[in-house]
Design a protein around this motif. Sequence first.
Motif, PDB file in Angstrom:
ATOM      1  N   GLN A 129       0.809  -1.214   0.000  1.00  0.00           N
ATOM      2  CA  GLN A 129       0.000   0.000   0.000  1.00  0.00           C
ATOM      3  C   GLN A 129       0.847   1.271   0.000  1.00  0.00           C
ATOM      4  OE1 GLN A 129      -2.681  -0.273   3.329  1.00  0.00           O
ATOM      5  NE2 GLN A 129      -3.332  -2.327   2.812  1.00  0.00           N
ATOM      6  N   GLU A 130       2.164   1.107   0.154  1.00  0.00           N
ATOM      7  CA  GLU A 130       3.052   2.271   0.226  1.00  0.00           C
ATOM      8  C   GLU A 130       3.403   2.777  -1.173  1.00  0.00           C
ATOM      9  OE1 GLU A 130       4.611   5.297   1.377  1.00  0.00           O
ATOM     10  OE2 GLU A 130       4.269   3.964   3.113  1.00  0.00           O
ATOM     11  N   GLU A 131       3.329   4.088  -1.359  1.00  0.00           N
ATOM     12  CA  GLU A 131       3.608   4.673  -2.664  1.00  0.00           C
ATOM     13  C   GLU A 131       4.886   5.513  -2.669  1.00  0.00           C
ATOM     14  OE1 GLU A 131       0.159   6.875  -3.800  1.00  0.00           O
ATOM     15  OE2 GLU A 131      -1.112   5.082  -4.044  1.00  0.00           O
ATOM     16  N   ASP A 132       5.391   5.830  -1.504  1.00  0.00           N
ATOM     17  CA  ASP A 132       6.595   6.647  -1.422  1.00  0.00           C
ATOM     18  C   ASP A 132       7.833   5.790  -1.673  1.00  0.00           C
ATOM     19  OD1 ASP A 132       7.894   9.279  -0.588  1.00  0.00           O
ATOM     20  OD2 ASP A 132       8.848   7.853   0.783  1.00  0.00           O
ATOM     21  N   SER A 133       8.605   6.115  -2.700  1.00  0.00           N
ATOM     22  CA  SER A 133       9.750   5.284  -3.092  1.00  0.00           C
ATOM     23  C   SER A 133      10.853   5.296  -2.042  1.00  0.00           C
ATOM     24  CB  SER A 133      10.307   5.766  -4.439  1.00  0.00           C
ATOM     25  OG  SER A 133      10.693   7.130  -4.370  1.00  0.00           O
ATOM     26  N   ASP A 134      11.079   6.435  -1.379  1.00  0.00           N
ATOM     27  CA  ASP A 134      12.125   6.506  -0.360  1.00  0.00           C
ATOM     28  C   ASP A 134      11.807   5.594   0.824  1.00  0.00           C
ATOM     29  OD1 ASP A 134      13.604   8.307  -1.830  1.00  0.00           O
ATOM     30  OD2 ASP A 134      12.702  10.073  -0.875  1.00  0.00           O
ATOM     31  N   THR A 135      10.539   5.551   1.185  1.00  0.00           N
ATOM     32  CA  THR A 135      10.117   4.679   2.286  1.00  0.00           C
ATOM     33  C   THR A 135      10.295   3.217   1.916  1.00  0.00           C
ATOM     34  OG1 THR A 135       8.499   6.313   3.009  1.00  0.00           O
ATOM     35  CG2 THR A 135       8.202   4.074   3.807  1.00  0.00           C
ATOM     36  N   LEU A 136       9.967   2.873   0.675  1.00  0.00           N
ATOM     37  CA  LEU A 136      10.139   1.491   0.212  1.00  0.00           C
ATOM     38  C   LEU A 136      11.612   1.119   0.165  1.00  0.00           C
ATOM     39  CD1 LEU A 136       7.453   1.384  -2.630  1.00  0.00           C
ATOM     40  CD2 LEU A 136       7.377   0.153  -0.457  1.00  0.00           C
ATOM     41  N   LYS A 137      12.474   2.040  -0.239  1.00  0.00           N
ATOM     42  CA  LYS A 137      13.916   1.773  -0.246  1.00  0.00           C
ATOM     43  C   LYS A 137      14.423   1.501   1.165  1.00  0.00           C
ATOM     44  CE  LYS A 137      14.954   4.509  -4.386  1.00  0.00           C
ATOM     45  NZ  LYS A 137      15.580   5.756  -4.894  1.00  0.00           N
ATOM     46  N   GLN A 138      13.885   2.250   2.135  1.00  0.00           N
ATOM     47  CA  GLN A 138      14.262   2.039   3.537  1.00  0.00           C
ATOM     48  C   GLN A 138      13.848   0.650   3.997  1.00  0.00           C
ATOM     49  OE1 GLN A 138      12.483   4.834   6.255  1.00  0.00           O
ATOM     50  NE2 GLN A 138      13.349   3.859   8.073  1.00  0.00           N
ATOM     51  N   ALA A 139      12.657   0.209   3.583  1.00  0.00           N
ATOM     52  CA  ALA A 139      12.175  -1.117   3.960  1.00  0.00           C
ATOM     53  C   ALA A 139      13.050  -2.204   3.349  1.00  0.00           C
ATOM     54  CB  ALA A 139      10.724  -1.287   3.521  1.00  0.00           C
ATOM     55  N   ILE A 140      13.405  -2.043   2.076  1.00  0.00           N
ATOM     56  CA  ILE A 140      14.254  -3.035   1.399  1.00  0.00           C
ATOM     57  C   ILE A 140      15.616  -3.124   2.083  1.00  0.00           C
ATOM     58  CG2 ILE A 140      15.470  -3.538  -0.764  1.00  0.00           C
ATOM     59  CD1 ILE A 140      13.048  -2.263  -2.212  1.00  0.00           C
ATOM     60  N   LYS A 141      16.150  -1.974   2.436  1.00  0.00           N
ATOM     61  CA  LYS A 141      17.437  -1.934   3.128  1.00  0.00           C
ATOM     62  C   LYS A 141      17.363  -2.686   4.460  1.00  0.00           C
ATOM     63  CE  LYS A 141      20.921   1.366   4.759  1.00  0.00           C
ATOM     64  NZ  LYS A 141      21.258   2.819   4.900  1.00  0.00           N
ATOM     65  N   LYS A 142      16.266  -2.489   5.182  1.00  0.00           N
ATOM     66  CA  LYS A 142      16.081  -3.157   6.475  1.00  0.00           C
ATOM     67  C   LYS A 142      15.958  -4.669   6.292  1.00  0.00           C
ATOM     68  CE  LYS A 142      14.909  -3.319  10.951  1.00  0.00           C
ATOM     69  NZ  LYS A 142      15.791  -2.884  12.053  1.00  0.00           N
ATOM     70  N   ILE A 143      15.200  -5.091   5.282  1.00  0.00           N
ATOM     71  CA  ILE A 143      15.018  -6.521   5.033  1.00  0.00           C
ATOM     72  C   ILE A 143      16.340  -7.173   4.662  1.00  0.00           C
ATOM     73  CG2 ILE A 143      13.937  -8.200   3.477  1.00  0.00           C
ATOM     74  CD1 ILE A 143      11.512  -6.296   3.362  1.00  0.00           C
ATOM     75  N   LYS A 144      17.145  -6.507   3.809  1.00  0.00           N
ATOM     76  CA  LYS A 144      18.449  -7.054   3.430  1.00  0.00           C
ATOM     77  C   LYS A 144      19.357  -7.205   4.645  1.00  0.00           C
ATOM     78  CE  LYS A 144      18.640  -5.445  -1.370  1.00  0.00           C
ATOM     79  NZ  LYS A 144      19.317  -4.523  -2.324  1.00  0.00           N
ATOM     80  N   TYR A 145      19.325  -6.214   5.521  1.00  0.00           N
ATOM     81  CA  TYR A 145      20.151  -6.261   6.731  1.00  0.00           C
ATOM     82  C   TYR A 145      19.732  -7.419   7.632  1.00  0.00           C
ATOM     83  CZ  TYR A 145      21.760  -5.014  11.421  1.00  0.00           C
ATOM     84  OH  TYR A 145      22.299  -5.054  12.670  1.00  0.00           O
ATOM     85  N   LEU A 146      18.410  -7.567   7.832  1.00  0.00           N
ATOM     86  CA  LEU A 146      17.914  -8.628   8.708  1.00  0.00           C
ATOM     87  C   LEU A 146      18.140 -10.014   8.105  1.00  0.00           C
ATOM     88  CD1 LEU A 146      14.559  -6.957   9.838  1.00  0.00           C
ATOM     89  CD2 LEU A 146      16.637  -7.229  11.198  1.00  0.00           C
ATOM     90  N   THR A 147      18.081 -10.087   6.769  1.00  0.00           N
ATOM     91  CA  THR A 147      18.333 -11.370   6.107  1.00  0.00           C
ATOM     92  C   THR A 147      19.774 -11.814   6.325  1.00  0.00           C
ATOM     93  OG1 THR A 147      16.694 -10.841   4.432  1.00  0.00           O
ATOM     94  CG2 THR A 147      18.230 -12.605   3.920  1.00  0.00           C
ATOM     95  N   ARG A 148      20.700 -10.867   6.209  1.00  0.00           N
ATOM     96  CA  ARG A 148      22.116 -11.194   6.442  1.00  0.00           C
ATOM     97  C   ARG A 148      22.344 -11.638   7.869  1.00  0.00           C
ATOM     98  NH1 ARG A 148      23.023  -6.437   3.436  1.00  0.00           N
ATOM     99  NH2 ARG A 148      23.526  -5.293   5.350  1.00  0.00           N
ATOM    100  N   LYS A 149      21.577 -11.031   8.806  1.00  0.00           N
ATOM    101  CA  LYS A 149      21.686 -11.391  10.220  1.00  0.00           C
ATOM    102  C   LYS A 149      20.916 -12.655  10.554  1.00  0.00           C
ATOM    103  CE  LYS A 149      24.054  -7.826  11.845  1.00  0.00           C
ATOM    104  NZ  LYS A 149      25.312  -7.958  12.603  1.00  0.00           N
ATOM    105  N   GLU A 150      20.200 -13.185   9.538  1.00  0.00           N
ATOM    106  CA  GLU A 150      19.360 -14.375   9.698  1.00  0.00           C
ATOM    107  C   GLU A 150      18.247 -14.180  10.727  1.00  0.00           C
ATOM    108  OE1 GLU A 150      21.754 -17.806  10.411  1.00  0.00           O
ATOM    109  OE2 GLU A 150      22.577 -17.804   8.386  1.00  0.00           O
ATOM    110  N   VAL A 151      17.848 -12.919  10.878  1.00  0.00           N
ATOM    111  CA  VAL A 151      16.708 -12.626  11.753  1.00  0.00           C
ATOM    112  C   VAL A 151      15.428 -12.947  11.027  1.00  0.00           C
ATOM    113  CG1 VAL A 151      15.478 -10.820  13.025  1.00  0.00           C
ATOM    114  CG2 VAL A 151      17.981 -10.842  12.990  1.00  0.00           C
ATOM    115  N   VAL A 152      15.372 -12.615   9.734  1.00  0.00           N
ATOM    116  CA  VAL A 152      14.234 -13.000   8.901  1.00  0.00           C
ATOM    117  C   VAL A 152      14.765 -13.645   7.632  1.00  0.00           C
ATOM    118  CG1 VAL A 152      12.768 -11.135   9.782  1.00  0.00           C
ATOM    119  CG2 VAL A 152      14.083 -10.781   7.697  1.00  0.00           C
ATOM    120  N   ILE A 153      14.014 -14.568   7.138  1.00  0.00           N
ATOM    121  CA  ILE A 153      14.334 -15.225   5.865  1.00  0.00           C
ATOM    122  C   ILE A 153      13.170 -14.961   4.932  1.00  0.00           C
ATOM    123  CG2 ILE A 153      14.892 -17.368   4.697  1.00  0.00           C
ATOM    124  CD1 ILE A 153      17.007 -16.485   6.692  1.00  0.00           C
TER     125      ILE A 153
END
Length: 356
Positions: free
Chosen positions: A330-354
Amino acid sequence: MLFDYIGIHGWDDIEPLILAAVVSDHSVLFIGDIGSNKTEGSKVIAKALLGDNINFRNYEVPTLNFDDLIGFVNPKNLADGVLEFVASPLSIWNADAALFDEINRANPFIQSKLHELIRTRSLMGLPTQLKMVFSAVNPPERYQSGYMDMALASRFICVQVPNITAMKETHIDQIISGNGYRPTPFDLKTMIQKARRCQFSKEEINRVHQMCKKIITELSGQEIIFNARQLKMMTKMIKAGLALKHASGMERFSEPDTITNYISSVIPEINGVVRSNANKGMVQGTIRSIVSGFTLGDPVTIAADIKELCEVNITDSLAWVSAMKQMADQEEDSDTLKQAIKKIKYLTRKEVVITV
């Protein structure tokens, strides 16, 4: 329970729902079997909260004529261009409270007029002195009495009146003996007035609004149709429950199950009064889960947006990913989506989320 003091027994579970509807000034639709005290209960509640000397009208909708509601047009004033009605003993103008029984069997003309009464307490644009409006139906699936029009049903707070077989033995004994009435040590009328004066903090209001928005989003795939009026009704009911808690000091008005009932009451599709394929158990389970999350302060549940969700200390990765996906859709702001992607990549590397 509070209703025991006014002579109504066995309504413990629906008592908070009815009182919240009164505080928020909504009309109540009682849904229950024949002889389940819907008519008398309406009258008793109205008198307890408005006074013993009120004018209470009980209309049998299947045989209701429009003249019964409006009385007679005053020809003298009409000649001067003023529309005025001469009240009769049956007319609505001087009534303080009214019950419209078997409203699901109203003819189309009367039904269109009842829309206005139920929503605005006025008729043909003219105000009445109605302070409470009740309606009653027998469950259509059991009595084959006909389903309600969605436009009409969605104007009510739906209340499922219990059958006597579902009541506790003590309640049945009180009903049989007829001596359950006791002088009340608790002033219901004053409690309602106090609740209506209750003020909420900005944080409390935002929390209620956030919860309601999340519920609507989560139920979007459950064959539930929400409109703006129902959203407002939902928020007002929850606020009324919180106000009743403050006014009475009773936690039961804001418990998760009670809040779930407030929300469920504005959804006709799960109350059996309109034709629907909605799964009642699944809908109520979803509502209960969200309400519990807000009640317990679950950060994933109560996160208002992606930015807040990115700051959450994750303990349930599956719930976090599910919430992130829903917000991202539902998010339309590209900067906010980039922040989310960055967070997911970080957590994936930490194996917090897969992510899959």
